[in-house]
Write a protein that holds these residues in place. Structure first.
Motif, PDB file in Angstrom:
ATOM      1  N   GLY A  15       0.794  -2.127   4.299  1.00  0.00           N
ATOM      2  CA  GLY A  15      -0.236  -1.726   3.349  1.00  0.00           C
ATOM      3  C   GLY A  15      -1.555  -2.320   3.794  1.00  0.00           C
ATOM      4  N   THR A  17      -6.000  -2.569   2.837  1.00  0.00           N
ATOM      5  CA  THR A  17      -7.158  -2.334   1.985  1.00  0.00           C
ATOM      6  C   THR A  17      -8.410  -2.616   2.798  1.00  0.00           C
ATOM      7  N   VAL A  27      -7.474   2.205   0.222  1.00  0.00           N
ATOM      8  CA  VAL A  27      -6.206   1.519  -0.006  1.00  0.00           C
ATOM      9  C   VAL A  27      -5.128   2.505   0.438  1.00  0.00           C
ATOM     10  N   ASP A  28      -4.359   2.123   1.437  1.00  0.00           N
ATOM     11  CA  ASP A  28      -3.391   3.048   2.017  1.00  0.00           C
ATOM     12  C   ASP A  28      -2.315   2.241   2.738  1.00  0.00           C
ATOM     13  N   HIS A  29      -1.485   2.927   3.488  1.00  0.00           N
ATOM     14  CA  HIS A  29      -0.463   2.264   4.302  1.00  0.00           C
ATOM     15  C   HIS A  29      -0.205   3.114   5.540  1.00  0.00           C
ATOM     16  N   CYS A 140      -0.707   2.815  -6.706  1.00  0.00           N
ATOM     17  CA  CYS A 140      -0.442   2.742  -5.278  1.00  0.00           C
ATOM     18  C   CYS A 140       0.958   2.205  -5.013  1.00  0.00           C
ATOM     19  N   GLU A 144       0.636  -1.277  -0.631  1.00  0.00           N
ATOM     20  CA  GLU A 144      -0.790  -1.072  -0.866  1.00  0.00           C
ATOM     21  C   GLU A 144      -1.301  -2.021  -1.948  1.00  0.00           C
TER      22      GLU A 144
END
Length: 164
Positions: A15, A17, A27-29, A140, A144
């Motif tokens: 994850g 940010t 904000v993702d992975h 999320c 994340e």
């Protein structure tokens, strides 16, 4: 630091940010695939390098590792710790090589800061998601949410924000 990359890193799913001047930008992975740890570590490094370049990152903060039982199984905990130690080594090596300021934060530190304490990893992951949903109005994944909490903790420690 103007542009921060915070990571909840692993050899499979990481994850992340990105904060720019304290604003949440992303904000993702991402996933690293394959059965070979070495191949996944290469992918991890490449993906982090790409994020650093894409977002013009000034500092990287990532989660430190700690030895713990996994579901009461010490042997599984040791295996997990060894893999995370290799991931941790890749992080240190990459940041050192490119002269990127970086820091590692123990999970117990950021979790205590946001009063995230549960019975086990699974419960704490859900609590981090709930914290992010309540305080950042974001839904999320577990990884994340952890990366966002790590980013917010870092800024709280820099006396920039008060998200608690």
């Amino acid at each position: 630091m103007a542009n921060l990359l915070a990571l909840d890193q692993s050899s499979h799913t990481t994850g992340y940010t990105v904060l720019q001047n304290g604003i949440i930008v992303k904000v993702d992975h991402f996933d690293c695939v394959g059965n070979d740890l070495g191949d996944r570590l290469v992918q991890l490094r490449q993906k982090i390098e790409a994020l650093i370049d894409k977002y013009n990152i000034d500092e990287v903060i990532f989660e430190d590792i700690q030895l713990q039982d996994v579901n009461g199984n010490k042997e599984t905990g040791i295996k997990t710790f060894k893999v995370l130690a290799e991931v941790f080594g890749v992080m240190h090596e990459l940041c050192s090589e490119i002269k990127m300021p970086y820091a590692a934060v123990l999970p117990i530190k950021w979790k205590a800061h946001f009063k995230i304490a549960g019975k086990g990893r699974t419960q704490e992951k859900k609590m981090a998601q709930a914290y992010v949903a309540k305080h950042c109005d974001m839904k999320c994944t577990e990884d994340e949410a952890d990366s966002l909490c790590i980013a917010l903790y870092h800024f709280d420690q820099s006396n920039v924000f008060d998200w608690a």
